[in-house]
Scaffold this active site. Structure first.
Site, mmCIF file in Angstrom:
data_model
loop_
_atom_site.group_PDB
_atom_site.id
_atom_site.type_symbol
_atom_site.label_atom_id
_atom_site.label_comp_id
_atom_site.label_asym_id
_atom_site.label_seq_id
_atom_site.Cartn_x
_atom_site.Cartn_y
_atom_site.Cartn_z
ATOM 1 N N GLU A 109 -11.221 5.536 -5.278
ATOM 2 C CA GLU A 109 -11.600 4.397 -5.334
ATOM 3 C C GLU A 109 -11.862 3.894 -6.763
ATOM 4 O O GLU A 109 -12.115 4.612 -7.674
ATOM 5 C CB GLU A 109 -12.702 3.888 -4.375
ATOM 6 C CG GLU A 109 -12.442 4.315 -3.134
ATOM 7 C CD GLU A 109 -11.524 3.423 -2.447
ATOM 8 O OE1 GLU A 109 -11.648 2.074 -2.943
ATOM 9 O OE2 GLU A 109 -10.662 3.808 -1.654
ATOM 10 N N ARG A 169 0.981 -1.230 -0.048
ATOM 11 C CA ARG A 169 0.048 -0.044 -0.074
ATOM 12 C C ARG A 169 0.844 1.112 0.089
ATOM 13 O O ARG A 169 1.755 1.330 1.012
ATOM 14 C CB ARG A 169 -0.806 -0.021 1.256
ATOM 15 C CG ARG A 169 -1.558 1.187 1.373
ATOM 16 C CD ARG A 169 -2.755 1.339 0.592
ATOM 17 N NE ARG A 169 -3.796 2.493 0.913
ATOM 18 C CZ ARG A 169 -3.655 3.892 0.914
ATOM 19 N NH1 ARG A 169 -2.461 4.471 0.316
ATOM 20 N NH2 ARG A 169 -4.584 4.643 1.225
ATOM 21 N N ARG A 218 -1.689 -5.140 4.335
ATOM 22 C CA ARG A 218 -0.447 -4.826 3.272
ATOM 23 C C ARG A 218 0.467 -3.927 3.984
ATOM 24 O O ARG A 218 0.312 -3.227 4.869
ATOM 25 C CB ARG A 218 -1.296 -3.936 2.368
ATOM 26 C CG ARG A 218 -2.736 -4.415 1.778
ATOM 27 C CD ARG A 218 -3.438 -3.576 0.662
ATOM 28 N NE ARG A 218 -3.995 -2.432 1.856
ATOM 29 C CZ ARG A 218 -4.927 -1.642 1.393
ATOM 30 N NH1 ARG A 218 -5.347 -1.633 0.261
ATOM 31 N NH2 ARG A 218 -5.349 -0.691 2.040
#
Length: 160
Positions: A54, A46, A89
């Site tokens: 998004e 990430r 992540r």
């Protein structure tokens, strides 16, 4: 022989202690998350300092495409902060040919500087410049930050 970046890490029960490694980008989940193949193991990364729209949000697809064009199938350097996010992540910055992916996303108006988790003045300056020059999502009259977009989606689900 050129000076190479040496891998300085240990893996102890899947915990990466070091901060820097190289790997091949084998997947792009969205604008700020990709999968790096390291020692034949996929690692989700990430991007630190930023938040991209998004996928179903305006400019979400463009951010993902930018990342794919930038680094998919290429060997990159990951400089991590040694932490994972709530989704497991690893958090870090990704470099390809000495270009910082996160900074390029912000510079091109495809990401917000994620001020909640980052105090970087450099990222803040890049966002201000992109806003001023109406690059990418800053062309929109009222762009919605991804964290607000996610919150509105959660609220709609809760109200059903």
């Amino acid at each position: 022989m050129k000076k190479q970046l040496f891998i300085l890490f240990l893996i102890i029960s899947n915990f990466i202690i070091s901060q820097t490694f190289t790997g091949n980008v084998v997947g792009v989940k969205d604008g700020d998350t990709m999968v790096i193949l390291f020692e034949n193991k996929p690692i989700a990364i990430r991007l630190e300092h930023i938040d991209c729209p998004e996928k179903n949000q305006p400019f979400g697809y463009k951010a993902k495409k930018f990342v794919s064009d930038f680094c998919f199938g290429k060997t990159v350097v990951v400089i991590g902060n040694g932490k994972k996010d709530r989704n497991g992540r690893w958090i870090g910055e990704i470099f390809f040919k000495n270009q910082n992916l996160g900074k390029e996303l912000v510079r091109n108006g495809l990401a917000w500087h994620f001020k909640r988790y980052s105090k970087s003045e450099n990222y803040a300056d890049l966002e201000m410049e992109a806003r001023k020059n109406k690059r990418g999502l800053w062309k929109e009259k009222e762009p919605i930050a991804p964290w607000n977009w996610r919150r509105s989606k959660r609220n709609k689900v809760q109200n059903l």
